[in-house]
Design a protein around this motif. Structure first.
Motif, PDB file in Angstrom:
ATOM      1  N   PHE A 199       0.826  -1.205   0.000  1.00 50.50           N
ATOM      2  CA  PHE A 199       0.000   0.000   0.000  1.00 50.50           C
ATOM      3  C   PHE A 199       0.864   1.260   0.000  1.00 50.50           C
ATOM      4  CE2 PHE A 199      -1.906   3.397   2.578  1.00 50.50           C
ATOM      5  CZ  PHE A 199      -3.002   3.703   1.788  1.00 50.50           C
ATOM      6  N   SER A 200       1.953   1.257   0.762  1.00 47.63           N
ATOM      7  CA  SER A 200       2.827   2.430   0.858  1.00 47.63           C
ATOM      8  C   SER A 200       3.441   2.781  -0.489  1.00 47.63           C
ATOM      9  CB  SER A 200       3.928   2.173   1.890  1.00 47.63           C
ATOM     10  OG  SER A 200       3.384   1.937   3.162  1.00 47.63           O
ATOM     11  N   PHE A 201       3.932   1.775  -1.198  1.00 45.89           N
ATOM     12  CA  PHE A 201       4.554   2.024  -2.498  1.00 45.89           C
ATOM     13  C   PHE A 201       3.513   2.468  -3.527  1.00 45.89           C
ATOM     14  CE2 PHE A 201       8.264   0.403  -0.668  1.00 45.89           C
ATOM     15  CZ  PHE A 201       9.325   0.485  -1.561  1.00 45.89           C
ATOM     16  N   LEU A 202       2.324   1.857  -3.478  1.00 46.29           N
ATOM     17  CA  LEU A 202       1.262   2.259  -4.397  1.00 46.29           C
ATOM     18  C   LEU A 202       0.800   3.685  -4.117  1.00 46.29           C
ATOM     19  CD1 LEU A 202      -0.883  -1.016  -4.554  1.00 46.29           C
ATOM     20  CD2 LEU A 202       0.446   0.003  -6.417  1.00 46.29           C
ATOM     21  N   LEU A 203       0.682   4.032  -2.843  1.00 44.09           N
ATOM     22  CA  LEU A 203       0.273   5.390  -2.483  1.00 44.09           C
ATOM     23  C   LEU A 203       1.306   6.401  -2.971  1.00 44.09           C
ATOM     24  CD1 LEU A 203      -1.826   7.100  -0.898  1.00 44.09           C
ATOM     25  CD2 LEU A 203      -0.314   6.889   1.092  1.00 44.09           C
ATOM     26  N   ASP A 204       2.569   6.086  -2.817  1.00 43.95           N
ATOM     27  CA  ASP A 204       3.631   6.977  -3.272  1.00 43.95           C
ATOM     28  C   ASP A 204       3.559   7.187  -4.781  1.00 43.95           C
ATOM     29  OD1 ASP A 204       5.974   8.490  -3.458  1.00 43.95           O
ATOM     30  OD2 ASP A 204       7.227   6.708  -3.640  1.00 43.95           O
ATOM     31  N   SER A 205       3.442   6.106  -5.547  1.00 39.17           N
ATOM     32  CA  SER A 205       3.427   6.220  -7.006  1.00 39.17           C
ATOM     33  C   SER A 205       2.149   6.899  -7.507  1.00 39.17           C
ATOM     34  CB  SER A 205       3.587   4.843  -7.654  1.00 39.17           C
ATOM     35  OG  SER A 205       2.573   3.945  -7.232  1.00 39.17           O
ATOM     36  N   SER A 240       6.215   0.380  -9.623  1.00 43.64           N
ATOM     37  CA  SER A 240       6.416   0.325  -8.172  1.00 43.64           C
ATOM     38  C   SER A 240       5.831  -0.953  -7.599  1.00 43.64           C
ATOM     39  CB  SER A 240       5.784   1.549  -7.502  1.00 43.64           C
ATOM     40  OG  SER A 240       4.377   1.521  -7.615  1.00 43.64           O
ATOM     41  N   LEU A 241       4.706  -1.402  -8.162  1.00 44.38           N
ATOM     42  CA  LEU A 241       4.096  -2.649  -7.692  1.00 44.38           C
ATOM     43  C   LEU A 241       4.991  -3.841  -7.985  1.00 44.38           C
ATOM     44  CD1 LEU A 241       1.700  -4.079  -6.432  1.00 44.38           C
ATOM     45  CD2 LEU A 241       0.606  -4.120  -8.680  1.00 44.38           C
ATOM     46  N   ILE A 242       5.526  -3.892  -9.189  1.00 40.99           N
ATOM     47  CA  ILE A 242       6.444  -4.976  -9.553  1.00 40.99           C
ATOM     48  C   ILE A 242       7.686  -4.935  -8.667  1.00 40.99           C
ATOM     49  CG2 ILE A 242       7.973  -5.850 -11.378  1.00 40.99           C
ATOM     50  CD1 ILE A 242       5.851  -4.823 -13.395  1.00 40.99           C
ATOM     51  N   LEU A 243       8.232  -3.731  -8.464  1.00 38.82           N
ATOM     52  CA  LEU A 243       9.442  -3.577  -7.664  1.00 38.82           C
ATOM     53  C   LEU A 243       9.221  -4.048  -6.236  1.00 38.82           C
ATOM     54  CD1 LEU A 243      12.324  -2.476  -7.194  1.00 38.82           C
ATOM     55  CD2 LEU A 243      11.285  -0.247  -6.724  1.00 38.82           C
ATOM     56  N   VAL A 244       8.127  -3.621  -5.619  1.00 43.51           N
ATOM     57  CA  VAL A 244       7.911  -3.956  -4.217  1.00 43.51           C
ATOM     58  C   VAL A 244       7.643  -5.447  -4.034  1.00 43.51           C
ATOM     59  CG1 VAL A 244       5.408  -3.515  -4.143  1.00 43.51           C
ATOM     60  CG2 VAL A 244       6.793  -3.189  -2.098  1.00 43.51           C
ATOM     61  N   VAL A 245       6.943  -6.069  -4.980  1.00 47.28           N
ATOM     62  CA  VAL A 245       6.697  -7.513  -4.885  1.00 47.28           C
ATOM     63  C   VAL A 245       8.005  -8.281  -5.023  1.00 47.28           C
ATOM     64  CG1 VAL A 245       5.588  -9.495  -5.998  1.00 47.28           C
ATOM     65  CG2 VAL A 245       4.283  -7.392  -5.623  1.00 47.28           C
ATOM     66  N   LEU A 246       8.871  -7.842  -5.924  1.00 46.77           N
ATOM     67  CA  LEU A 246      10.180  -8.491  -6.088  1.00 46.77           C
ATOM     68  C   LEU A 246      11.032  -8.332  -4.832  1.00 46.77           C
ATOM     69  CD1 LEU A 246      11.120  -7.521  -9.770  1.00 46.77           C
ATOM     70  CD2 LEU A 246      10.502  -9.793  -8.904  1.00 46.77           C
ATOM     71  N   THR A 270      11.668  -0.344   7.172  1.00 44.04           N
ATOM     72  CA  THR A 270      12.384   0.596   6.309  1.00 44.04           C
ATOM     73  C   THR A 270      11.646   0.788   4.986  1.00 44.04           C
ATOM     74  OG1 THR A 270      14.489  -0.100   7.274  1.00 44.04           O
ATOM     75  CG2 THR A 270      14.589   1.093   5.190  1.00 44.04           C
ATOM     76  N   LEU A 271      11.129  -0.296   4.427  1.00 41.05           N
ATOM     77  CA  LEU A 271      10.362  -0.208   3.181  1.00 41.05           C
ATOM     78  C   LEU A 271       9.111   0.637   3.372  1.00 41.05           C
ATOM     79  CD1 LEU A 271      10.595  -3.905   1.886  1.00 41.05           C
ATOM     80  CD2 LEU A 271      11.714  -1.890   0.902  1.00 41.05           C
ATOM     81  N   ILE A 272       8.435   0.447   4.506  1.00 38.08           N
ATOM     82  CA  ILE A 272       7.240   1.243   4.780  1.00 38.08           C
ATOM     83  C   ILE A 272       7.605   2.714   4.924  1.00 38.08           C
ATOM     84  CG2 ILE A 272       5.336   1.628   6.399  1.00 38.08           C
ATOM     85  CD1 ILE A 272       5.409  -1.361   7.032  1.00 38.08           C
ATOM     86  N   VAL A 273       8.718   2.991   5.590  1.00 37.75           N
ATOM     87  CA  VAL A 273       9.181   4.375   5.732  1.00 37.75           C
ATOM     88  C   VAL A 273       9.406   5.002   4.353  1.00 37.75           C
ATOM     89  CG1 VAL A 273      11.106   5.829   6.475  1.00 37.75           C
ATOM     90  CG2 VAL A 273      10.202   4.094   8.020  1.00 37.75           C
ATOM     91  N   LEU A 274      10.085   4.279   3.468  1.00 40.49           N
ATOM     92  CA  LEU A 274      10.412   4.809   2.142  1.00 40.49           C
ATOM     93  C   LEU A 274       9.155   5.117   1.337  1.00 40.49           C
ATOM     94  CD1 LEU A 274      13.418   2.513   1.143  1.00 40.49           C
ATOM     95  CD2 LEU A 274      13.498   4.937   1.727  1.00 40.49           C
ATOM     96  N   GLY A 275       8.158   4.238   1.409  1.00 40.30           N
ATOM     97  CA  GLY A 275       6.946   4.449   0.622  1.00 40.30           C
ATOM     98  C   GLY A 275       5.944   5.368   1.283  1.00 40.30           C
TER      99      GLY A 275
END
Length: 290
Positions: A199-205, A240-246, A270-275
């Motif tokens: 969700f964090s990465f999707l929200l960011d993108s 971003s979705l592909i990246l985070v799943v990988l 850390t991943l949650i912080v970044l996104g």
């Protein structure tokens, strides 16, 4: 002798100019990131993560799913207070402490101080569990920041539809990944922490794309570069979705080896912080029209 001293002076002046141009001016003027400061901040981030991990281990704090989720309010708090700076509510020199990278140190100091206090209260028998008070304090501080934004905003409460057309797609895509995860052999994507990461990465993108459509400037050179290649910022969402799943897949594979659970959950945090830190900030900036 004079020539050698002149050369050292020129080298020192060049170094000072380089630091001013690539670091100090970006903080003072709140301009877009460049390759030098982005790389430096990432190095500082991961060095800091390692140091915090060792510190938490010394304090005998278990880093697990519950701890990660309890820390998320502080990430949101950081985004809220970053937007308070964006709204020009703060004045120099205080405002400089709420611009990247200084804001990370400020939020960490607040978060860690509350963590130590609640841990002390638990270990002296004054409270039963530190984790609930720790999480609650983060929620209260985040809400306090939102109230400050509402009070100082020209539009007051943000329009609900602005929040919905950003949040709903991010939540829907996160739920979709969660539901199909067994079919692709990735049951672990159903966990709460991995849902937060996705969700964090999707929200960011999504907020980056919508923000640029509405005329905001994308300060991150890499995402701007990708958008320019594909001709549209919407490409950031699937990428971003592909990246985070990988990343999650590699993290799960590594965690089956020698990596401890503490290290695994610290990397997840850390991943949650970044996104989430960037996504929540973008969302609030758009919602409040800042």
């Amino acid at each position: 002798m004079g020539s050698a001293e002149d050369e050292r002076f020129r080298m020192m002046q060049n170094l000072i100019d380089f630091i001013n141009k690539n670091y100090i001016e970006g903080i003072i003027n709140d301009t877009s990131y460049n390759h030098f400061d982005m790389l430096t901040y990432f190095i500082i981030l991961f060095a800091g993560v390692y140091a915090v991990l060792k510190l938490l281990n010394r304090l005998k704090i278990e880093i697990n799913e519950t701890f990660v989720i309890a820390t998320i309010p502080y990430i949101i708090m950081g985004s809220v207070f970053r937007v308070i700076e964006d709204a020009d509510i703060l004045n120099p020199p205080v405002k400089y402490f709420f611009i990247t990278p200084l804001i990370y140190f400020v939020i960490f100091a607040i978060c860690f101080s509350i963590l130590l206090l609640t841990l002390y209260l638990e270990r002296t028998g004054r409270i039963k569990s530190y984790i609930h008070m720790y999480a609650g304090a983060g929620i209260i501080l985040s809400l306090a920041g939102v109230i400050i934004l509402i009070y100082n905003s020209d539009i007051g409460f943000p329009e609900p539809d602005i929040l919905l057309y950003i949040l709903l797609p991010a939540l829907a895509l996160t739920e979709f990944i969660k539901r199909i995860s067994p079919a692709i052999g990735m049951f672990y994507l159903r966990s709460r922490v991995y849902s937060f990461v996705i969700f964090s990465f999707l929200l960011d993108s999504l907020t980056t794309y919508i923000g640029t459509v509405q005329g905001y400037t994308n300060k991150h050179p890499f995402s701007s570069f990708l958008a320019s290649i594909f001709g549209t910022g919407i490409i950031l969402v699937p990428l971003s979705l592909i990246l985070v799943v990988l990343i999650i897949m590699m993290l799960e594979r590594e965690s089956r080896g020698d990596k401890t659970m503490d290290e695994k959950y610290m990397l997840i945090l850390t991943l949650i912080v970044l996104g989430l830190s960037m996504g929540a900030r973008n969302l609030l900036v758009i919602a409040f029209g800042i």
